[in-house]
Design an enzyme around this catalytic site. Sequence first.
Site, PDB file in Angstrom:
ATOM      1  N   CYS A  35       0.824  -1.215   0.000  1.00 37.44           N
ATOM      2  CA  CYS A  35       0.000   0.000   0.000  1.00 37.44           C
ATOM      3  C   CYS A  35       0.854   1.260   0.000  1.00 37.44           C
ATOM      4  O   CYS A  35       0.339   2.347  -0.228  1.00 37.44           O
ATOM      5  CB  CYS A  35      -0.942   0.014   1.206  1.00 37.44           C
ATOM      6  N   CYS A 105      -2.283  -3.496   8.746  1.00 37.28           N
ATOM      7  CA  CYS A 105      -1.930  -2.132   9.173  1.00 37.28           C
ATOM      8  C   CYS A 105      -1.403  -2.161  10.611  1.00 37.28           C
ATOM      9  O   CYS A 105      -0.504  -1.396  10.968  1.00 37.28           O
ATOM     10  CB  CYS A 105      -3.141  -1.215   9.072  1.00 37.28           C
TER      11      CYS A 105
HETATM   12 FE1  FES Z   1      -1.528   0.471   4.261  1.00 41.05          FE
HETATM   13 FE2  FES Z   1      -3.310   0.300   6.179  1.00 41.05          FE
HETATM   14  S1  FES Z   1      -3.675   0.206   4.039  1.00 41.05           S
HETATM   15  S2  FES Z   1      -1.178   0.357   6.374  1.00 41.05           S
END
Ligand code: FES
Length: 144
Positions: A35, A105
């Site tokens: 991400c 996360c």
């Molecule tokens: Fe990347 Fe939560 S989506 S840390």
Amino acid sequence: MALYSEKVMDHFTNPRNVGKIEDANGIGEVGNARCGDIMKIYLKVNDDGIIEDVKFNTFGCASAIASSSMATEMIKGRHIDEALELTNKAVVEALDGLPPVKIHCSVLAEEAVKSAVKDYYDRKGIEYDTELFKEVSCSSCGEH
Ligand code: FES
């Protein structure tokens, strides 16, 4: 049921310990390859090994910010060795849960704390078992 617990919303909208410690003696930075989110944790550890202050900067999603906020609250005032015992599971529990797709996360928060502790040990020349700093596995996201 709401996607996020009240605690997650609280720590996301009003995160604790945000910022930077100029004279930190342990700094950890980790990134999530998928991400692109980045988390940085600063520790100020006193001569007795107690984490006197801790701050974080997270460029990431709501769950990452809430997880960092909660993680810093959980290690503040504790001994540096105890900070290593912090697991992402404990952070998730303290937040009253995270949606399954957001568990990774919280893994970022555990890794950031560990990386800051490792930096502290390295600076002080304290020996440690490298096994303690292996990548955290996260069965829910399949990224680790
Ligand atoms: Fe990347 Fe939560 S989506 S840390």
